[in-house]
Design a protein around this motif. Structure first.
Motif, PDB file in Angstrom:
ATOM      1  N   PHE A 110      76.613  38.357  10.026  1.00 31.46           N
ATOM      2  CA  PHE A 110      75.532  37.627   9.904  1.00 31.46           C
ATOM      3  C   PHE A 110      75.359  37.273   8.543  1.00 31.46           C
ATOM      4  O   PHE A 110      74.440  38.454   7.532  1.00 31.46           O
ATOM      5  N   TYR A 111      74.934  35.503   8.520  1.00 34.02           N
ATOM      6  CA  TYR A 111      73.691  35.952   7.199  1.00 34.02           C
ATOM      7  C   TYR A 111      72.696  35.841   6.752  1.00 34.02           C
ATOM      8  O   TYR A 111      71.644  35.535   7.896  1.00 34.02           O
ATOM      9  N   GLU A 112      72.348  37.069   6.000  1.00 34.44           N
ATOM     10  CA  GLU A 112      70.707  36.718   5.396  1.00 34.44           C
ATOM     11  C   GLU A 112      70.438  35.006   5.149  1.00 34.44           C
ATOM     12  O   GLU A 112      70.775  35.021   3.858  1.00 34.44           O
ATOM     13  N   GLU A 113      69.329  34.389   5.286  1.00 35.72           N
ATOM     14  CA  GLU A 113      68.972  32.966   5.952  1.00 35.72           C
ATOM     15  C   GLU A 113      68.823  32.731   3.989  1.00 35.72           C
ATOM     16  O   GLU A 113      69.523  31.976   3.146  1.00 35.72           O
ATOM     17  N   ASP A 114      67.923  33.821   3.662  1.00 39.03           N
ATOM     18  CA  ASP A 114      67.022  32.901   2.165  1.00 39.03           C
ATOM     19  C   ASP A 114      68.239  33.183   1.611  1.00 39.03           C
ATOM     20  O   ASP A 114      68.245  32.050   0.043  1.00 39.03           O
ATOM     21  N   ALA A 115      69.400  33.906   1.083  1.00 31.07           N
ATOM     22  CA  ALA A 115      70.473  34.208   0.372  1.00 31.07           C
ATOM     23  C   ALA A 115      71.117  33.264   0.552  1.00 31.07           C
ATOM     24  O   ALA A 115      72.269  32.921  -0.742  1.00 31.07           O
TER      25      ALA A 115
END
Length: 211
Positions: A110-115
């Motif tokens: 899963f992606y880290e949203e801010d990054a």
């Protein structure tokens, strides 16, 4: 009147201790069905769905298992044999033989949203420009521009997902017998992939995932 819930199929020679789950083996020739007597309406409970996967996980720890879709219910033991095990016997036995000594492992990232958003803006001049324009407009005036920005960002995220999923698949495929990408499970999913792995290489596969 009770019915029979079918969890999966195992070799007839399997020795499983699932009595506490109320699960028993129904043997037919070279295969056996994992079944449990089910009271009317019981299958609708969320608990039964959790039980379904727990039974399969416990069985997988000691033998080869072909899972059956959750919700497979038959009228009685005779129906399980006559409508399922006997007509499919040779195919089930062949699948069990082919799957012996192998496990399916699922890898999800899963992606880290801010990054992720920062990388999208850095990579796409069009997104960066429109983002700055939207920031300088009143909320009402920016309505359609925000929709356009959302569409551009979604397209960039999808491109990132395709690239990253293929990269991860390429890194892990050498440690697996087969691999398959599944659809993204959530908007922030980067990869959702299933791998068929030889039991003797599970630790090696896990090390590759960690890297």
């Amino acid at each position: 009147m009770s019915e029979v819930h079918v969890y999966g199929v195992v070799p007839a020679s399997a020795r499983l201790d699932l009595a506490e789950e109320g699960v028993r083996l129904l043997v037919h020739r070279e295969v056996a069905a994992l079944i449990r007597d089910l009271e009317a309406g019981e299958l609708s409970a969320v608990r039964v769905l959790r039980d379904h996967w727990r039974v399969l996980e416990r069985a997988c720890a000691s033998t080869t298992v072909l899972p059956v879709r959750f919700g497979t219910v038959m009228s009685d033991d005779a129906a399980v044999v006559e409508q399922f095990l006997e007509p499919s016997h040779d195919d089930l036995a062949a699948q069990l033989d082919a799957m012996a000594g192998k496990v399916q492992l699922t890898v999800k990232g899963f992606y880290e949203e801010d990054a992720l958003m920062a990388s999208v803006v850095a990579r796409s001049p069009a997104v960066a420009r429109l983002r700055e324009r939207v920031r300088g407009l009143p909320e009402a005036a920016a309505y359609y521009k925000r929709i356009e920005l959302g569409q551009l960002v979604a397209a960039e995220v999808e491109r990132s997902r395709e690239h990253d999923a293929q990269d991860i698949l390429g890194r892990l495929e050498p440690f697996a017998l087969a691999a398959r990408l599944e659809p993204a499970s959530t908007p922030d999913a980067a990869v959702n992939a299933a791998f068929l792995v030889d039991e003797r290489r599970v630790d090696e596969f896990s090390d590759a995932v960690a890297r």
